[in-house]
Design an enzyme around this catalytic site. Structure first.
Site, PDB file in Angstrom:
ATOM      1  N   TRP A 147       0.846  -1.200   0.000  1.00 53.39           N
ATOM      2  CA  TRP A 147       0.000   0.000   0.000  1.00 53.39           C
ATOM      3  C   TRP A 147       0.881   1.250   0.000  1.00 53.39           C
ATOM      4  O   TRP A 147       2.082   1.142   0.231  1.00 53.39           O
ATOM      5  CB  TRP A 147      -0.913   0.011   1.251  1.00 53.39           C
ATOM      6  N   ASP A 203       0.177  11.094  -0.011  1.00 53.12           N
ATOM      7  CA  ASP A 203      -0.868  12.109   0.091  1.00 53.12           C
ATOM      8  C   ASP A 203      -2.219  11.461   0.383  1.00 53.12           C
ATOM      9  O   ASP A 203      -2.338  10.239   0.437  1.00 53.12           O
ATOM     10  CB  ASP A 203      -0.936  12.922  -1.214  1.00 53.12           C
ATOM     11  N   GLU A 206      -3.353   8.740  -1.742  1.00 61.88           N
ATOM     12  CA  GLU A 206      -2.548   7.521  -1.628  1.00 61.88           C
ATOM     13  C   GLU A 206      -1.739   7.237  -2.882  1.00 61.88           C
ATOM     14  O   GLU A 206      -1.446   6.090  -3.199  1.00 61.88           O
ATOM     15  CB  GLU A 206      -3.457   6.304  -1.317  1.00 61.88           C
ATOM     16  N   GLU A 207      -1.381   8.275  -3.584  1.00 62.53           N
ATOM     17  CA  GLU A 207      -0.679   8.086  -4.851  1.00 62.53           C
ATOM     18  C   GLU A 207       0.710   8.703  -4.884  1.00 62.53           C
ATOM     19  O   GLU A 207       1.604   8.164  -5.529  1.00 62.53           O
ATOM     20  CB  GLU A 207      -1.505   8.702  -5.995  1.00 62.53           C
ATOM     21  N   GLU A 428     -18.650   7.149  -4.538  1.00 57.99           N
ATOM     22  CA  GLU A 428     -17.420   7.947  -4.488  1.00 57.99           C
ATOM     23  C   GLU A 428     -17.399   8.980  -5.604  1.00 57.99           C
ATOM     24  O   GLU A 428     -17.035  10.134  -5.422  1.00 57.99           O
ATOM     25  CB  GLU A 428     -16.218   7.013  -4.611  1.00 57.99           C
TER      26      GLU A 428
END
Ligand SMILES: *[C@@H]1O[C@H](CO)[C@@H](O)[C@H](O)[C@H]1NC(C)=O
Ligand SMILES: *[C@@H]1O[C@H](CO)[C@@H](O)[C@H](O)[C@H]1NC(C)=O
Ligand SMILES: *[C@@H]1O[C@H](CO)[C@@H](O)[C@H](O)[C@H]1NC(C)=O
Ligand SMILES: *[C@@H]1O[C@H](CO)[C@@H](O)[C@H](O)[C@H]1NC(C)=O
Ligand SMILES: *[C@@H]1O[C@H](CO)[C@@H](O)[C@H](O)[C@H]1NC(C)=O
Ligand SMILES: *[C@@H]1O[C@H](CO)[C@@H](O)[C@H](O)[C@H]1NC(C)=O
Ligand SMILES: *[C@@H]1O[C@H](CO)[C@@H](O)[C@H](O)[C@H]1NC(C)=O
Length: 494
Positions: A147, A203, A206-207, A428
């Site tokens: 992750w 960030d 999550e990238e 989302e």
């Protein structure tokens, strides 16, 4: 929420995209929509919290699941960030009078105390590093797959939620409960921020590994209010006091004169990202002036940035076709986004509204509105006759400018209304071509974003976090770290 770790499956997803008919929740006007959607949003959040949330069987008590979706994408986990942002909204609803939410708030805190102790791929509690783990299994165990980790905003956002509820307990005379059940967790989170803020992390999407404006802004707020809260408990947070000014100093580096560059990283992007608008609402202080240094919602910087970010989505989504500068549009995370097809997000569009409602509150409170060279382009989109100046609330110009801002803000909520299904569920994203909901369904954060935007629109504001007393920037920025100590929290009775 989730980025490069999950394959982009949007291409497979919407068979629905071909369907022209979709029952949307637009039968009533905006006020009617907001009223019915507010109940749906609160229920949507409650459905996603264990142990009794109807959409998340198996989740432990107080655990906030990001979405019931278990595939394409699998969000059946609890993220520290999403959970803390959601609980802050529930705590504000509780403080506004909904007493029935209190036991859930306490269950959340009990669950967080357990989560803090779980060793995980980011580390453990002894070094503090484990607090930067972004997500856990819903039965309160470590998620061990690969992750984007660590993510250093989580402990700061959780600290802000803990302080909000802790202040209520203190004002109810429950100092010993705060010392036993809140301060140990809070101290761990504050120490984590003070120790690790000057290291890179991923960030909020999550990238990107680097330094994220959202993370630094949330961390600065947490240290500032954490220090004051510690004092009110006759405790201290030395790391808060030594590091907070340096966080604020670093925060200035993200401003380029027109916009916030949301990630300081080698990411090949424009830097325009709703990260910055979410930051502005995270650090909103209803008692603050329109202060550029802390990027308050009504500050010239935050308004200039709002225009830059919003405009970056104007021409890239078909759902925004024909909507010129100054009219509200659907907003995504950042224009280069391709995740799940790279669509507008409900929470991003709602954040664009919320910043403006926050700003309206601040102008009203201070009794005037100032336009500077920096904010002029934002205002001129709404009123081509706008000029640099300071307008008192008794003036006609103030009335017409704030009226235009209110209309503009409402426009973003109307976009959300347009693409909300008739049963009120918020996914989302909604598809860039036709607005059909896509990606994870019933996203907890989408519901939380709806509730906070609706509250601000109705004039409800959170407590001050002391922004006015936390805006002195050292003349020279320095990196740093305060040595943290961490202890195993255990939550007893309330
Ligand atoms: C779940 O519902 C049961 C039965 O109403 C109740 O006893 C229990 O306390 C609830 N659990 C939580 C975590 O709220
Ligand atoms: C208060 O919270 C409860 C859930 O605990 C919810 O069912 C109820 O609708 C809320 N009331 C209001 C006025 O939002
Ligand atoms: C907790 O959940 C994870 C992921 O679903 C599972 O692998 C693990 O066995 C569960 N642990 C317990 C104690 O149930
Ligand atoms: C700031 O960044 C934005 C987005 O990349 C860019 O469009 C703008 O030109 C930059 N402004 C200045 C003054 O560099
Ligand atoms: C704007 O005018 C008000 C009085 O109407 C004053 O209190 C305020 O300081 C002025 N603000 C600026 C930025 O000049
Ligand atoms: C609500 O409607 C959406 C879109 O039509 C659908 O995907 C979702 O499953 C519905 N939710 C419920 C609880 O019926
Ligand atoms: C650490 O702080 C210094 C001073 O503000 C800054 O230049 C540097 O980029 C920061 N590094 C990280 C990773 O936060």
């Amino acid at each position: 929420m989730v980025g490069s770790n999950i394959l982009t499956l949007a291409l497979l997803a919407p068979a629905a995209l071909s369907s022209a008919v979709h029952p949307y929740r637009r039968q009533s006007g905006l006020d009617g929509f907001i009223q019915s959607e507010s109940s749906a949003a609160l229920q949507g959040i409650l459905n996603n919290i264990g142990a009794n949330g109807s959409a998340v069987p198996g989740a432990a008590a107080g655990v906030v699941v990001a979405s019931p979706s278990k595939s394409n994408p699998d969000y059946f986990y609890t993220w520290t960030r999403d959970a803390a942002l959601t609980l802050k909204v529930l705590i504000d609803q509780f403080l506004a009078g909904n007493n029935s939410l209190e036991s859930l708030i306490q269950q959340y805190i009990t669950a967080q105390a357990k989560l803090q102790t779980i060793s995980n791929p980011s580390g453990d509690l002894a070094s503090g590093a484990g607090l930067g783990e972004p997500k856990f299994n819903t039965n309160i165990s470590a998620f061990t797959g690969s992750w984007g980790r660590p993510q250093r905003d989580g402990p700061a956002l959780r600290a802000t939620a803990l302080v909000a509820y802790g202040k209520h307990l203190l004002s109810s005379g429950k100092q010993s409960v705060v010392k036993a059940n809140i301060w140990p967790l809070l101290q761990n989170d504050l120490n984590y921020v003070a120790q690790y803020w000057n290291q890179t992390g991923f960030d909020l999407w999550e990238e990107v590994q680097g330094s994220s404006f959202f993370t630094i802004a949330a961390q600065h707020r947490a240290l500032a209010e954490g220090s004051a809260f510690a004092q009110s408990l006759s405790q201290s947070c030395e790391g808060c006091d030594s590091q907070a000014p340096q966080l604020l100093c670093f925060l200035q580096d993200f401003w380029n004169g027109t916009a916030v560059i949301s990630n300081l990283a080698d990411d090949g992007r424009s830097g325009l990202d709703v990260n910055s608008i979410l930051s502005s609402i995270q650090i909103f202080d209803p008692s603050a002036s329109c202060d550029d240094i802390t990027f308050q919602p009504c500050s010239a910087r935050a308004l200039s940035n709002h225009k830059a970010v919003v405009d970056s989505f104007r021409s890239i989504y078909a759902v925004n076709n024909g909507k010129e500068a100054g009219s509200a549009v659907a907003i995504g995370r950042y224009p280069e986004d391709t995740y799940q097809g790279g669509n507008p997000w409900y929470l991003a569009t709602l954040a664009a509204a919320e910043q403006l409602y926050d700003a309206l509150h601040q102008w009203k409170k201070q009794g005037s509105l100032t336009i500077t060279q920096t904010s002029l382009p934002f205002f001129q989109d709404l009123d081509s006759t706008a000029r640099v100046g300071n307008y008192s609330s008794s003036s006609a110009t103030y009335a017409s400018l704030t009226g235009a801002v209110k209309t503009y803000a409402d426009g973003f909520v109307s976009v959300v209304q347009q693409y909300t299904p008739s049963n009120g569920s918020l996914a989302e994203q909604f598809a860039r071509d036709n607005g059909i909901p896509v990606s994870a369904g019933d996203l907890t954060w989408s519901y939380a974003a709806f509730l906070s935007a609706a509250d601000r629109r109705a004039g409800g504001v959170p407590a001050s976090w002391g922004a006015s007393g936390a805006k002195s920037v050292p003349s020279q920025c320095q990196g740093g770290s305060a040595t943290g100590s961490y202890s195993t929290p255990s939550v007893g009775s309330w």
